[in-house]
Design a protein around this motif. Structure first.
Motif, PDB file in Angstrom:
ATOM      1  N   ALA A 364       0.838  -1.201   0.000  1.00 41.77           N
ATOM      2  CA  ALA A 364       0.000   0.000   0.000  1.00 41.77           C
ATOM      3  C   ALA A 364       0.876   1.256   0.000  1.00 41.77           C
ATOM      4  O   ALA A 364       0.610   2.221  -0.725  1.00 41.77           O
ATOM      5  CB  ALA A 364      -0.937  -0.010   1.214  1.00 41.77           C
ATOM      6  N   LYS A 365       1.928   1.253   0.798  1.00 43.79           N
ATOM      7  CA  LYS A 365       2.850   2.396   0.835  1.00 43.79           C
ATOM      8  C   LYS A 365       3.539   2.579  -0.511  1.00 43.79           C
ATOM      9  O   LYS A 365       3.726   3.711  -0.982  1.00 43.79           O
ATOM     10  CB  LYS A 365       3.890   2.195   1.939  1.00 43.79           C
ATOM     11  N   PHE A 366       3.934   1.478  -1.114  1.00 39.33           N
ATOM     12  CA  PHE A 366       4.594   1.527  -2.422  1.00 39.33           C
ATOM     13  C   PHE A 366       3.664   2.148  -3.461  1.00 39.33           C
ATOM     14  O   PHE A 366       4.084   3.013  -4.249  1.00 39.33           O
ATOM     15  CB  PHE A 366       4.977   0.094  -2.825  1.00 39.33           C
ATOM     16  N   LEU A 367       2.407   1.736  -3.473  1.00 40.94           N
ATOM     17  CA  LEU A 367       1.444   2.262  -4.448  1.00 40.94           C
ATOM     18  C   LEU A 367       1.182   3.748  -4.215  1.00 40.94           C
ATOM     19  O   LEU A 367       1.062   4.514  -5.176  1.00 40.94           O
ATOM     20  CB  LEU A 367       0.142   1.463  -4.367  1.00 40.94           C
ATOM     21  N   HIS A 368       1.100   4.162  -2.971  1.00 37.32           N
ATOM     22  CA  HIS A 368       0.935   5.593  -2.685  1.00 37.32           C
ATOM     23  C   HIS A 368       2.139   6.377  -3.186  1.00 37.32           C
ATOM     24  O   HIS A 368       2.001   7.507  -3.678  1.00 37.32           O
ATOM     25  CB  HIS A 368       0.744   5.809  -1.187  1.00 37.32           C
ATOM     26  N   MET A 369       3.320   5.793  -3.048  1.00 32.49           N
ATOM     27  CA  MET A 369       4.532   6.442  -3.551  1.00 32.49           C
ATOM     28  C   MET A 369       4.434   6.682  -5.056  1.00 32.49           C
ATOM     29  O   MET A 369       4.969   7.671  -5.574  1.00 32.49           O
ATOM     30  CB  MET A 369       5.740   5.558  -3.225  1.00 32.49           C
ATOM     31  N   LEU A 370       3.722   5.783  -5.757  1.00 31.29           N
ATOM     32  CA  LEU A 370       3.541   5.929  -7.201  1.00 31.29           C
ATOM     33  C   LEU A 370       2.316   6.784  -7.546  1.00 31.29           C
ATOM     34  O   LEU A 370       1.927   6.857  -8.710  1.00 31.29           O
ATOM     35  CB  LEU A 370       3.389   4.544  -7.847  1.00 31.29           C
ATOM     36  N   HIS A 371       1.719   7.400  -6.543  1.00 29.13           N
ATOM     37  CA  HIS A 371       0.524   8.236  -6.715  1.00 29.13           C
ATOM     38  C   HIS A 371      -0.688   7.422  -7.194  1.00 29.13           C
ATOM     39  O   HIS A 371      -1.525   7.920  -7.939  1.00 29.13           O
ATOM     40  CB  HIS A 371       0.799   9.407  -7.665  1.00 29.13           C
ATOM     41  N   ILE A 372      -0.756   6.195  -6.742  1.00 27.57           N
ATOM     42  CA  ILE A 372      -1.949   5.375  -6.954  1.00 27.57           C
ATOM     43  C   ILE A 372      -2.636   5.281  -5.599  1.00 27.57           C
ATOM     44  O   ILE A 372      -2.177   4.559  -4.704  1.00 27.57           O
ATOM     45  CB  ILE A 372      -1.579   3.965  -7.483  1.00 27.57           C
ATOM     46  N   TYR A 373      -3.708   6.036  -5.447  1.00 29.37           N
ATOM     47  CA  TYR A 373      -4.342   6.189  -4.141  1.00 29.37           C
ATOM     48  C   TYR A 373      -5.679   5.461  -4.009  1.00 29.37           C
ATOM     49  O   TYR A 373      -6.150   5.207  -2.913  1.00 29.37           O
ATOM     50  CB  TYR A 373      -4.609   7.676  -3.863  1.00 29.37           C
ATOM     51  N   ARG A 374      -6.314   5.204  -5.112  1.00 28.40           N
ATOM     52  CA  ARG A 374      -7.714   4.783  -5.099  1.00 28.40           C
ATOM     53  C   ARG A 374      -7.855   3.458  -5.848  1.00 28.40           C
ATOM     54  O   ARG A 374      -7.227   3.255  -6.894  1.00 28.40           O
ATOM     55  CB  ARG A 374      -8.541   5.879  -5.779  1.00 28.40           C
ATOM     56  N   ILE A 375      -8.648   2.547  -5.327  1.00 24.99           N
ATOM     57  CA  ILE A 375      -8.822   1.239  -5.957  1.00 24.99           C
ATOM     58  C   ILE A 375      -9.216   1.379  -7.416  1.00 24.99           C
ATOM     59  O   ILE A 375      -8.757   0.631  -8.279  1.00 24.99           O
ATOM     60  CB  ILE A 375      -9.871   0.415  -5.181  1.00 24.99           C
ATOM     61  N   PHE A 376     -10.054   2.360  -7.703  1.00 29.36           N
ATOM     62  CA  PHE A 376     -10.526   2.574  -9.075  1.00 29.36           C
ATOM     63  C   PHE A 376      -9.368   2.881 -10.022  1.00 29.36           C
ATOM     64  O   PHE A 376      -9.459   2.621 -11.221  1.00 29.36           O
ATOM     65  CB  PHE A 376     -11.540   3.710  -9.092  1.00 29.36           C
ATOM     66  N   ASP A 377      -8.280   3.421  -9.494  1.00 29.30           N
ATOM     67  CA  ASP A 377      -7.135   3.802 -10.322  1.00 29.30           C
ATOM     68  C   ASP A 377      -6.020   2.761 -10.297  1.00 29.30           C
ATOM     69  O   ASP A 377      -4.949   2.987 -10.872  1.00 29.30           O
ATOM     70  CB  ASP A 377      -6.576   5.152  -9.857  1.00 29.30           C
ATOM     71  N   LEU A 378      -6.250   1.653  -9.632  1.00 31.67           N
ATOM     72  CA  LEU A 378      -5.241   0.605  -9.546  1.00 31.67           C
ATOM     73  C   LEU A 378      -5.157  -0.131 -10.878  1.00 31.67           C
ATOM     74  O   LEU A 378      -6.147  -0.698 -11.339  1.00 31.67           O
ATOM     75  CB  LEU A 378      -5.634  -0.363  -8.431  1.00 31.67           C
ATOM     76  N   PRO A 379      -3.994  -0.160 -11.526  1.00 32.39           N
ATOM     77  CA  PRO A 379      -3.901  -0.819 -12.840  1.00 32.39           C
ATOM     78  C   PRO A 379      -4.288  -2.291 -12.805  1.00 32.39           C
ATOM     79  O   PRO A 379      -5.112  -2.756 -13.586  1.00 32.39           O
ATOM     80  CB  PRO A 379      -2.432  -0.620 -13.227  1.00 32.39           C
ATOM     81  N   TYR A 380      -3.660  -3.055 -11.895  1.00 37.17           N
ATOM     82  CA  TYR A 380      -3.940  -4.488 -11.799  1.00 37.17           C
ATOM     83  C   TYR A 380      -4.089  -4.885 -10.334  1.00 37.17           C
ATOM     84  O   TYR A 380      -3.142  -4.743  -9.553  1.00 37.17           O
ATOM     85  CB  TYR A 380      -2.807  -5.323 -12.403  1.00 37.17           C
ATOM     86  N   GLN A 381      -5.243  -5.396  -9.968  1.00 36.38           N
ATOM     87  CA  GLN A 381      -5.416  -5.937  -8.622  1.00 36.38           C
ATOM     88  C   GLN A 381      -4.506  -7.146  -8.414  1.00 36.38           C
ATOM     89  O   GLN A 381      -3.916  -7.327  -7.353  1.00 36.38           O
ATOM     90  CB  GLN A 381      -6.887  -6.336  -8.414  1.00 36.38           C
ATOM     91  N   SER A 382      -4.370  -7.972  -9.451  1.00 38.68           N
ATOM     92  CA  SER A 382      -3.585  -9.199  -9.325  1.00 38.68           C
ATOM     93  C   SER A 382      -2.105  -8.932  -9.080  1.00 38.68           C
ATOM     94  O   SER A 382      -1.415  -9.741  -8.449  1.00 38.68           O
ATOM     95  CB  SER A 382      -3.748 -10.060 -10.586  1.00 38.68           C
ATOM     96  N   GLN A 383      -1.599  -7.801  -9.564  1.00 41.04           N
ATOM     97  CA  GLN A 383      -0.170  -7.520  -9.400  1.00 41.04           C
ATOM     98  C   GLN A 383       0.173  -7.220  -7.943  1.00 41.04           C
ATOM     99  O   GLN A 383       1.334  -7.321  -7.537  1.00 41.04           O
ATOM    100  CB  GLN A 383       0.257  -6.357 -10.302  1.00 41.04           C
ATOM    101  N   ILE A 384      -0.832  -6.875  -7.138  1.00 33.88           N
ATOM    102  CA  ILE A 384      -0.586  -6.614  -5.719  1.00 33.88           C
ATOM    103  C   ILE A 384      -0.073  -7.871  -5.024  1.00 33.88           C
ATOM    104  O   ILE A 384       0.753  -7.799  -4.117  1.00 33.88           O
ATOM    105  CB  ILE A 384      -1.865  -6.102  -5.021  1.00 33.88           C
ATOM    106  N   VAL A 385      -0.560  -9.051  -5.439  1.00 35.32           N
ATOM    107  CA  VAL A 385      -0.118 -10.295  -4.809  1.00 35.32           C
ATOM    108  C   VAL A 385       1.383 -10.478  -5.021  1.00 35.32           C
ATOM    109  O   VAL A 385       2.129 -10.799  -4.088  1.00 35.32           O
ATOM    110  CB  VAL A 385      -0.896 -11.501  -5.358  1.00 35.32           C
TER     111      VAL A 385
END
Length: 635
Positions: A364-385
């Motif tokens: 979650a911290k890594f994604l915020h660092m990339l300015h991805i804050y909102r689930i709707f703006d997440l490129p791939y849910q699967s890549q989080i795993v």
């Protein structure tokens, strides 16, 4: 040829219900509680009363490799829990529980009305309506309150009173609890309607017995019986193929049942209990912005979590095999597929659960660092795993500058290579093994080496839900894009406080009025992150007009110097002179080159600019609906 692992045989309904009552037939503990509503119960009774099929059941013989913790059918006697079941019902729980509750249990049934009211009901069959060939059989099935009296006028007037056997006889209403044992009820009925003058009524009951009750007595249900040799993976696959009611079974439910047999409550780990937050709630609340319901990793599922744990376990098995001198095909695979989840020992889960959960919070911290804050703006849910598993493995070393830079490069290659849209489990496992080694100086991971971004992809990137589209938006914010009106960079606070989203640079109305095709002006090349207030000022006019409006200011917004406004525009990779000249074609060509450079920098890969067309054809769609729905959802 191998023999079949299942048989299909018809069983008497009465025997199946009796087996439930005695605990011979039980449920695996992953089955959900009984939730059927009153109308569906009536429909089920009506179908059986007409000898109509209600679907096959599927059971699993106990004593094999699939060791599920059993649970008796809801409402069965206490003795059923002390009985070792001979088989477990995998599919058909709702139907069998409903029939057991209304027929064999002989107690009032708790159910739900069409208005979502929880009630208690006894069920009856209207004898005359059931014999009427033109009547709807479901209308002949009547549910009455616990005191067996239906009232109207706010309870002041009794419409139907069945509170005693004599009143049942008088109303010609047969209790469903007697469908397998009607002799005693019939004796009372005949005695109540004795005399020659009532012979026609007694004959009605005899017809009812032949045409309705005997359908219950002789009703047979097809049962697909999986023998005890059936594997865990087969049970999961078969269940998903056959089950048609409720939420499909997933690996988490199966693992939950298997761990329960060892005394561990996996569901409690995930959902919590007695006011204690479970893992799911902790993930939902990780980096949750003020005023929002969830954080960026809120949609991480329990299966996602088990996948990450299974990567560590299967890697341990592979390392042990390597240490033992095994090579090639002898080595077990590092994987997070369903079979790996089903074979995940409780000890391995306990060993890695804390480490893996920390990996997800670091993600979650890594994604915020990339300015991805909102689930709707997440490129791939699967890549989080994959991301969480890698971060769980390398620990705090991801914060070192060189490691962080490579992780960022890997992430954007996955996004712009659009590699997490298919064959996800294989990709996750490969990255889990390759990326940590790369950080230590090993070879480039395949997600980086395989990425090929085509320059012309930017022109076709119109889908608001596509990973690469979302990636461009995040990159622009990360690179320091400033709002046209306020000049603020889109950090976490501004993003949510100013309701930032992707908007057109050359407005849609202006483009349409100038004969520009939607598939051209809707591409990501003509879009950029802006605040809701700024987009309102832009409206549908030419860029030269809205820029002049921004420079002049309004009663609510201060004026902006032209040179300063040009700095804001340039931060979005826009050539101010082309925008001020309303030069759409030149703007599109120039910004495509600038965005391409941005993506090449992020991925560390040179884009393909050749003439060979990409395979397939783009499908046009109307993105306005998605944009409108999203605006409503996040406004």
């Amino acid at each position: 040829m191998a023999g079949s692992t299942f048989q299909t045989n018809p069983f008497d309904l009465h025997k199946l219900l009796d087996d439930c009552s005695r605990g011979v037939l039980q449920l695996p503990d992953f089955q959900r509680s009984w939730v059927w509503d009153e109308e569906r119960i009536k429909s089920l009774i009506a179908s059986v009363s007409r000898a109509f099929p209600v679907g096959a059941l599927m059971s699993l013989d106990t004593g094999g490799p699939v060791n599920f913790k059993p649970r008796p059918v809801e409402g069965t006697p206490a003795e059923a829990k002390q009985t070792a079941p001979q088989s477990l019902l995998l599919d058909g729980q709702q139907r069998m529980t409903s029939l057991y509750q209304v027929i064999l249990r002989n107690k009032v049934v708790e159910t739900v009305t069409p208005k979502n009211k929880k009630v208690k009901r006894w069920f009856y069959i209207d004898i005359r309506k059931s014999l009427d060939p033109v009547a709807d059989r479901e209308e002949a099935i009547v549910g009455v309150p616990e005191d067996r009296v239906i009232r109207k006028d706010f309870g002041r007037e009794a419409v139907l009173d069945l509170s005693s056997p004599d009143k049942e006889y008088a109303a010609l209403m047969f209790p469903v609890t007697q469908v397998f044992d009607w002799d005693k009820w019939q004796d009372g009925f005949d005695k109540y309607w004795r005399g020659e003058q009532n012979e026609n009524i007694r004959e009605e009951f005899r017809m009812f017995k032949r045409n309705v009750l005997e359908n219950f007595k002789y009703y047979r249900v097809p049962v697909i019986t999986l023998d005890r040799s059936t594997s865990k993976d087969a049970v999961c696959v078969v269940f998903e193929k056959v089950n048609t009611g409720g939420k499909p079974l997933d690996a988490f439910e199966l693992v939950t049942a298997m761990y329960a047999a060892s005394g561990h409550e996996l569901r409690k780990d995930w959902f919590g209990d007695d006011g204690n937050k479970g893992r799911h709630r902790r993930l939902v609340e990780t980096l949750r912005p003020a005023g929002a319901d969830t954080g960026i990793i809120a949609e991480v599922s329990n299966t996602d979590f088990l996948q990450a744990v299974s990567l560590f376990h299967t890697r341990d098995r592979r390392r042990a095999a390597e240490k033992a001198g095994k090579v090639g095909k002898e080595l077990p695979a590092v994987t997070c597929n369903r079979q790996a989840l089903l074979n995940l020992p409780l000890e391995a889960y306990k060993q890695y659960e804390t480490q893996v959960e920390r990996g997800f919070t670091q993600a979650a911290k890594f994604l915020h660092m990339l300015h991805i804050y909102r689930i709707f703006d997440l490129p791939y849910q699967s890549q989080i795993v994959a991301l969480a598993s890698i971060l769980a493995d390398i620990g705090d070393s991801w914060e070192h500058d060189a490691n962080r830079g490579r992780l960022v490069q890997w992430y954007w290659n996955g996004v712009f290579g659009e590699l997490y849209g298919s064959a996800v489990e294989t990709r996750i496992a490969r990255d889990f093994m390759e990326v940590p080694g790369w950080l230590k100086g090993g070879p480039e991971p395949s997600t980086v080496s395989e990425t090929l971004f085509r320059a012309d992809r930017l022109k076709t990137m119109r889908m608001r839900l596509s990973a690469a589209y979302k990636g461009v938006n995040a990159l622009l914010m990360k690179e320091g894009a400033q709002d046209f009106r306020s000049g603020q960079k889109f950090d976490h606070t501004v993003f949510f406080g100013e309701n930032v989203d992707i908007h057109h640079i050359f407005p849609q109305d202006w483009c349409k009025n100038h004969g520009i095709k939607q598939k051209v002006f809707d591409s990501i090349i003509n879009k950029t992150p802006l605040s809701y207030r700024t987009n309102r000022i832009i409206g549908g006019v030419a860029p030269s007009e809205y820029l002049a409006k921004l420079e002049k200011g309004t009663d609510k917004t201060p004026r902006i110097e032209g040179a300063r406004l040009d700095v804001f525009l340039a931060s979005h990779l826009i050539d101010p002179s082309l925008l001020r000249a309303d030069a759409f074609e030149a703007f599109m060509a120039d910004r495509q080159k600038r965005l391409l450079t941005l993506i090449e920098t992020a991925t560390g890969k040179v884009a393909y600019t050749g003439s060979v067309a990409d395979e397939g054809e783009d499908v046009d769609f109307d993105p306005d609906t998605i944009e409108a729905e999203k605006t409503v959802a996040y406004a």
